[in-house]
Design an enzyme around this catalytic site. Sequence first.
Site, PDB file in Angstrom:
ATOM      1  N   GLN A  89     -10.318  -3.468  -4.128  1.00  0.00           N
ATOM      2  CA  GLN A  89     -11.607  -2.933  -3.686  1.00  0.00           C
ATOM      3  C   GLN A  89     -12.639  -3.067  -4.808  1.00  0.00           C
ATOM      4  O   GLN A  89     -13.775  -3.497  -4.587  1.00  0.00           O
ATOM      5  CB  GLN A  89     -11.444  -1.464  -3.278  1.00  0.00           C
ATOM      6  N   CYS A 104     -16.682   2.214   0.133  1.00  0.00           N
ATOM      7  CA  CYS A 104     -15.520   1.346   0.367  1.00  0.00           C
ATOM      8  C   CYS A 104     -15.121   1.330   1.839  1.00  0.00           C
ATOM      9  O   CYS A 104     -14.471   0.394   2.283  1.00  0.00           O
ATOM     10  CB  CYS A 104     -14.360   1.806  -0.498  1.00  0.00           C
ATOM     11  N   ARG A 120     -14.194  -8.428   0.694  1.00  0.00           N
ATOM     12  CA  ARG A 120     -12.754  -8.193   0.497  1.00  0.00           C
ATOM     13  C   ARG A 120     -11.978  -9.474   0.828  1.00  0.00           C
ATOM     14  O   ARG A 120     -11.027  -9.834   0.145  1.00  0.00           O
ATOM     15  CB  ARG A 120     -12.251  -7.052   1.409  1.00  0.00           C
ATOM     16  N   ARG A 171       0.899  -1.161   0.000  1.00  0.00           N
ATOM     17  CA  ARG A 171       0.000   0.000   0.000  1.00  0.00           C
ATOM     18  C   ARG A 171       0.932   1.204   0.000  1.00  0.00           C
ATOM     19  O   ARG A 171       1.711   1.403   0.946  1.00  0.00           O
ATOM     20  CB  ARG A 171      -0.908  -0.011   1.226  1.00  0.00           C
ATOM     21  N   HIS A 215      -7.251   1.399  -6.577  1.00  0.00           N
ATOM     22  CA  HIS A 215      -7.492   0.443  -5.483  1.00  0.00           C
ATOM     23  C   HIS A 215      -8.205  -0.774  -6.105  1.00  0.00           C
ATOM     24  O   HIS A 215      -9.389  -1.014  -5.890  1.00  0.00           O
ATOM     25  CB  HIS A 215      -8.362   1.110  -4.417  1.00  0.00           C
ATOM     26  N   ASP A 272     -17.299   7.991  -1.351  1.00  0.00           N
ATOM     27  CA  ASP A 272     -16.015   7.768  -0.665  1.00  0.00           C
ATOM     28  C   ASP A 272     -15.714   9.035   0.134  1.00  0.00           C
ATOM     29  O   ASP A 272     -16.400  10.061  -0.031  1.00  0.00           O
ATOM     30  CB  ASP A 272     -14.934   7.499  -1.746  1.00  0.00           C
TER      31      ASP A 272
HETATM   32  N1   CP Z   1     -11.480   0.276   1.863  1.00  0.00           N
HETATM   33  C1   CP Z   1     -10.239   0.140   2.364  1.00  0.00           C
HETATM   34  O1   CP Z   1      -9.263  -0.069   1.638  1.00  0.00           O
HETATM   35  O2   CP Z   1     -10.159   0.243   3.710  1.00  0.00           O
HETATM   36  P1   CP Z   1      -8.807   0.297   4.536  1.00  0.00           P
HETATM   37  O3   CP Z   1      -8.138   1.624   4.234  1.00  0.00           O
HETATM   38  O4   CP Z   1      -9.241   0.197   5.980  1.00  0.00           O
HETATM   39  O5   CP Z   1      -7.935  -0.843   4.129  1.00  0.00           O
END
Ligand code: CP
Length: 336
Positions: A133, A267, A295, A103, A130, A225
Amino acid sequence: MIKHFIDINSLSKKEIFEIIDLAIMFKKAKKDEAIPQILKGKSLAMIFELPSSRTRVSFENAMTLLGGHALYLKPGEIHLGSREILEDTSKVLSRLCDGIFMRAWEHNSIIELSNHATVPVFNGLSDYNHPTQALADVMTIIENIDKDIKDIDLTFIGDRTNVCNSLLNISMKLGMGFKQIGPKKYHMKKEVIEEAVKANPKYKKSILITDNMKYIKGTDIIYTDLWWWIDQEVEKEIRKNAFMDKYQVNIEKLNKTKNPNIKFMHCLPANREMEVTSEVLDGENSLAFMQTENRLYIQMALLSHYMYQQKQLSSDETIKKHKEDIYDQLKRMTKI
Ligand code: CP
């Protein structure tokens, strides 16, 4: 040749559906507590430059459920960024682990990591996209909307986030209608739209980017979001003024769609009473927490698919030989 999971654009429509089908199988297997140990003894190095709840927990649990394990690695607690460059970290982790997750603040870091990796790399969010997601979101859509994906219309209300970008990418791949409704200043970047269209030009006409809320009418899904991300906290007041109240998802907006089966998606994490009211987030139209659950199954499908390709299946004879050699050596060393 190693295959990495970095961008929805690199997948075909067939591959997307295959991954989702596999995720649905894992969901059923989990309910029966019958998950095959596909990644027994395998490890996933997970580099997090930013915090995470859902992505971290789902990837870690996915590895455990498949018989492997995951390592949470944070710059500052490993040498990356201070004493070691990304290239070397990539080479090192490739020697020690069977997959690498990242990440990252910058998408280019994930690309660079993959350029030097000899094991599959998984994108766990960047400033550009992402993709894990988006796959979980489409799985959730398929489970909850009884229509062909090409007949579904998704309306993203709000900022051009990484999630928004990946939703456009996956919509273009599958032929799902995609709209972004928000203030002009926060509309999706031209190059992101061009890239998504390039991947599947025949669906170009199904995109609409607008500031006009009237286009919400008839949509199947309202998705939103956060209005500001960790590095945008300083712009909090400017952003709040730009989005509130016109672009807040509340009951009035759901009613405006005139769709009695309207679904709400997010998300998460959500900033309650900002981009969405609690009434909508916790309401009967909301799929937000189901998205989170899915997820886990998407990560299981991705990890097993990309890492299984690397797995060398040993014969019983080979396993027996190694076992004998190792035990013999240990006996010699301990003089038993
Ligand atoms: N939606 C998502 O990626 O959540 P996090 O940032 O908690 O991983």
